[in-house]
Motif scaffolding. Structure first.
Motif, mmCIF file in Angstrom:
data_model
loop_
_atom_site.group_PDB
_atom_site.id
_atom_site.type_symbol
_atom_site.label_atom_id
_atom_site.label_comp_id
_atom_site.label_asym_id
_atom_site.label_seq_id
_atom_site.Cartn_x
_atom_site.Cartn_y
_atom_site.Cartn_z
ATOM 1 N N VAL A 20 -23.094 -20.841 76.144
ATOM 2 C CA VAL A 20 -24.433 -20.882 76.730
ATOM 3 C C VAL A 20 -24.848 -22.334 76.969
ATOM 4 O O VAL A 20 -25.421 -22.671 78.018
ATOM 5 C CB VAL A 20 -25.450 -20.163 75.820
ATOM 6 N N SER A 21 -24.559 -23.209 76.013
ATOM 7 C CA SER A 21 -24.885 -24.633 76.179
ATOM 8 C C SER A 21 -24.129 -25.235 77.363
ATOM 9 O O SER A 21 -24.680 -26.055 78.114
ATOM 10 C CB SER A 21 -24.551 -25.409 74.900
ATOM 11 N N VAL A 22 -22.872 -24.849 77.531
ATOM 12 C CA VAL A 22 -22.089 -25.342 78.675
ATOM 13 C C VAL A 22 -22.725 -24.869 79.975
ATOM 14 O O VAL A 22 -22.927 -25.656 80.920
ATOM 15 C CB VAL A 22 -20.629 -24.866 78.578
ATOM 16 N N ALA A 23 -23.055 -23.561 80.042
ATOM 17 C CA ALA A 23 -23.666 -23.016 81.254
ATOM 18 C C ALA A 23 -25.027 -23.663 81.526
ATOM 19 O O ALA A 23 -25.366 -23.981 82.681
ATOM 20 C CB ALA A 23 -23.821 -21.504 81.121
ATOM 21 N N HIS A 24 -25.802 -23.875 80.469
ATOM 22 C CA HIS A 24 -27.111 -24.505 80.631
ATOM 23 C C HIS A 24 -26.966 -25.920 81.191
ATOM 24 O O HIS A 24 -27.733 -26.329 82.074
ATOM 25 C CB HIS A 24 -27.838 -24.554 79.280
ATOM 26 N N THR A 25 -26.000 -26.666 80.688
ATOM 27 C CA THR A 25 -25.770 -28.029 81.176
ATOM 28 C C THR A 25 -25.482 -28.017 82.672
ATOM 29 O O THR A 25 -26.031 -28.825 83.439
ATOM 30 C CB THR A 25 -24.594 -28.673 80.419
ATOM 31 N N ILE A 26 -24.644 -27.098 83.106
ATOM 32 C CA ILE A 26 -24.326 -26.989 84.531
ATOM 33 C C ILE A 26 -25.582 -26.646 85.329
ATOM 34 O O ILE A 26 -25.836 -27.214 86.403
ATOM 35 C CB ILE A 26 -23.233 -25.926 84.750
ATOM 36 N N ALA A 27 -26.387 -25.724 84.808
ATOM 37 C CA ALA A 27 -27.596 -25.297 85.520
ATOM 38 C C ALA A 27 -28.590 -26.440 85.691
ATOM 39 O O ALA A 27 -29.140 -26.643 86.779
ATOM 40 C CB ALA A 27 -28.247 -24.130 84.780
ATOM 41 N N VAL A 28 -28.833 -27.216 84.621
ATOM 42 C CA VAL A 28 -29.836 -28.291 84.741
ATOM 43 C C VAL A 28 -29.303 -29.457 85.562
ATOM 44 O O VAL A 28 -30.064 -30.124 86.268
ATOM 45 C CB VAL A 28 -30.340 -28.761 83.364
ATOM 46 N N LEU A 29 -27.997 -29.711 85.509
ATOM 47 C CA LEU A 29 -27.438 -30.780 86.343
ATOM 48 C C LEU A 29 -27.445 -30.369 87.813
ATOM 49 O O LEU A 29 -27.608 -31.217 88.695
ATOM 50 C CB LEU A 29 -26.019 -31.134 85.892
ATOM 51 N N THR A 30 -27.280 -29.076 88.073
ATOM 52 C CA THR A 30 -27.415 -28.590 89.447
ATOM 53 C C THR A 30 -28.836 -28.816 89.950
ATOM 54 O O THR A 30 -29.056 -29.301 91.057
ATOM 55 C CB THR A 30 -27.081 -27.088 89.517
ATOM 56 N N ARG A 31 -29.820 -28.514 89.097
ATOM 57 C CA ARG A 31 -31.216 -28.710 89.477
ATOM 58 C C ARG A 31 -31.537 -30.180 89.714
ATOM 59 O O ARG A 31 -32.131 -30.548 90.728
ATOM 60 C CB ARG A 31 -32.124 -28.170 88.379
ATOM 61 N N THR A 32 -31.129 -31.045 88.798
ATOM 62 C CA THR A 32 -31.455 -32.463 88.955
ATOM 63 C C THR A 32 -30.713 -33.069 90.135
ATOM 64 O O THR A 32 -31.231 -33.943 90.819
ATOM 65 C CB THR A 32 -31.118 -33.245 87.674
ATOM 66 N N GLY A 33 -29.490 -32.582 90.405
ATOM 67 C CA GLY A 33 -28.753 -33.060 91.577
ATOM 68 C C GLY A 33 -29.455 -32.687 92.864
ATOM 69 O O GLY A 33 -29.553 -33.488 93.792
ATOM 70 N N GLN A 34 -29.997 -31.475 92.950
ATOM 71 C CA GLN A 34 -30.719 -31.039 94.136
ATOM 72 C C GLN A 34 -32.027 -31.804 94.281
ATOM 73 O O GLN A 34 -32.449 -32.125 95.390
ATOM 74 C CB GLN A 34 -30.963 -29.539 94.076
ATOM 75 N N GLN A 35 -32.660 -32.141 93.154
ATOM 76 C CA GLN A 35 -33.877 -32.949 93.226
ATOM 77 C C GLN A 35 -33.571 -34.325 93.803
ATOM 78 O O GLN A 35 -34.314 -34.847 94.627
ATOM 79 C CB GLN A 35 -34.509 -33.087 91.838
#
Length: 389
Positions: A357-372
Motif C-alpha cells: 500500500v505504501s508503494v502504491a501510495h508513493t506512486i499515486a502522490v508522485l503522479t499527482r505532484t508530477g501533473q501539478q
C-alpha cells in the motif's frame, strides 16, 4: 482547486514508467524474479482496482487465471522481508518528497470479526462509540508537496502476544503492547534506515502524551505534539501544576499577533505565545515549551502544542504543525489504494499488504505532484508567450 482539494482528489492513472521505476527501487531486496513480478501485479491492482482491494479483486483485475492463488501466497506465506522493502521505499521517498517532518498518524481500522490480528473491542473517542478495531500507528514523511507512509506498527493487546496467538496469526515474540512503545520502535527504525532526522509531529489529544514524551525525550528526538487543553503541565514561574488551557489564559497578556490583519490575512487575526513548562509526573524530559494559538473568535478552540524545540520561534513551530493537515489530506489517497482493505488474519500478511500500500501510495502522490508541475509549466510557458508576443 486548493492544495487540500488536490491532495484529496481521486487517484490518477500513473504512467507505466513511474510504476516500474518505483517498484524496481522498492523491490530491489527481492531475491527472486517472480517475487518482483507479483509485487508489481499487486501494486498495479491497488492503484487500478475499483472498490475494495481484496486479493480476489486484485487478481480479477489482473486477468490472470493463476493470480489469486499466487498473490495469496505472495502476501501470506512468502519469505520476503517487508522491513527491507520499506527501507528502500523510505530512502527513495525521502529524496522525492524532501520532508520537513515525520508525522505519526494513528489509524483505527474497524473489523467485523474477532480473529484478525490485533483486533479488540474498545471505545474510540474519534468515533464516539465502541467498536471492534485494530489500532495502528503510521509514520509518514511529510512536506507541503506530498506525504508518504513509510512505516507501520500495530498495537497488540495481551491476547495477541500469547504462544497460541503467535501460532495462529504469526505475531512475533516481541510485540508493541502500547502506543509509546510502537512510537519508539518506529522512530528508531527510520533512524536505522539512515533517513535525515526530522521533527516528530503528532496529534496526541486522544492519548496520554506523557509516555510519548518520555520515549521521544529518551531518544533525543525533536518533537511537536498537539495536546488537549486539560493536559496538566508545570508552570515554571509559580511551580504549580495547571491545565494547559489555564496556563495559556494566565499568560495571555504576553501573546503576540502571528499574522498581521489586513489585505490577504485571515478575517480574524491569530495570536500566540510560547511558555517554558515542565511535564507533570516522574517523566524526565528536559526543558519543554508550550506553544498556544487562538483567535478573537470565542467559538474557536485554543490550539496547544508541546515541544522540546524550545529555541524555535513560535510561528515556525505552528507552521510545522500544518504537517498534520498534509497527512490527513493524503490519507484519502492511501485509503483509496487499500490502507483499510486487508481481509486476511495474519500479522505477516497485514504487514506485507501495508508495505505494498505504501508503494502504491508513493506512486499515486508522485503522479499527482508530477501533473501539478506539468500544469504549472504549461501556465508559465503560456504567460511567457504572451509577454514575447
Amino acid at each position: 482547486m486548493n492544495g487540500s482539494s488536490q491532495r484529496a482528489a481521486r487517484v490518477r492513472h500513473p504512467s507505466d514508467k513511474l510504476v516500474e521505476h518505483v517498484c524496481e527501487t522498492a523491490f530491489s531486496p527481492f531475491r527472486r524474479r517472480r517475487q518482483r513480478e507479483w509485487g508489481e501485479v499487486y501494486v498495479k491492482g491497488l492503484l487500478t482496482t475499483a472498490g475494495r482491494k481484496s486479493i480476489r479483486s486484485i487478481a480479477s483485475s489482473a486477468g490472470m487465471s493463476s493470480a489469486e492463488q499466487n498473490l495469496h501466497h505472495f502476501i501470506t506465506n512468502s519469505t520476503w522481508d517487508w522491513k527491507e522493502v520499506r527501507r528502500e521505499l523510505a530512502r527513495y521517498a525521502d529524496n522525492a518528497v524532501a520532508p520537513v517532518a515525520w508525522v505519526v498518524d494513528p489509524l483505527v481500522i474497524q473489523k467485523a470479526g474477532e480473529h484478525s490480528v490485533g483486533v479488540r473491542r474498545t471505545f474510540v473517542p474519534g468515533l464516539g462509540k465502541t467498536v471492534q478495531r485494530q489500532y495502528v500507528l503510521g509514520v509518514w514523511i511529510a512536506s507541503e508537496k506530498a506525504s508518504v507512509p513509510v512505516e507501520w506498527h500495530m498495537v497488540l493487546p495481551d491476547k495477541w502476544t500469547s504462544s497460541e496467538s503467535r501460532r495462529k496469526v504469526g505475531t512475533p515474540g516481541k510485540a508493541c503492547p502500547s502506543r509509546s512503545d510502537c512510537l519508539r520502535e518506529a522512530i528508531e527504525e527510520l533512524s536505522r534506515w539512515g533517513l535525515r532526522q526530522r521533527p516528530v509531529v503528532m496529534d496526541a489529544r486522544e492519548v496520554d502524551p506523557l509516555p510519548l514524551i518520555g520515549k521521544l525525550a529518551a531518544s533525543s528526538v525533536p518533537f511537536l505534539l498537539r495536546i488537549r487543553e486539560d493536559t496538566r503541565l508545570a508552570d515554571l514561574e509559580s511551580g504549580r501544576l495547571m491545565a494547559a488551557a489555564q496556563l495559556a489564559e494566565l499568560h495571555k497578556g504576553a501573546s503576540r499577533p502571528l499574522l498581521p490583519a489586513g489585505s490577504g490575512a485571515p478575517r480574524t487575526p491569530v495570536c500566540g505565545l510560547g511558555l517554558r513548562v515542565g511535564a507533570a509526573g516522574p517523566v524526565r524530559t528536559g526543558p519543554l515549551l508550550m506553544a498556544a494559538q487562538w483567535t478573537a473568535d470565542p467559538r474557536a478552540a485554543t490550539m496547544i502544542w508541546l515541544t522540546n524545540m524550545v529555541d524555535t520561534p513560535i510561528p515556525m513551530l505552528l507552521g510545522l504543525g500544518r504537517a498534520l493537515h498534509w497527512v490527513r489530506a493524503d490519507r484519502e489517497t492511501c485509503s483509496r489504494v487499500g490502507m483499510r482493505d486487508f481481509e486476511g488474519r495474519s500479522f505477516p500478511g497485514w504487514h506485507r499488504h501495508m508495505t505494498l500500500v505504501s508503494v502504491a501510495h508513493t506512486i499515486a502522490v508522485l503522479t499527482r505532484t508530477g501533473q501539478q508541475r506539468q500544469q504549472w509549466t504549461r501556465r508559465t510557458e503560456a504567460r511567457l508567450g504572451q509577454l514575447v508576443h
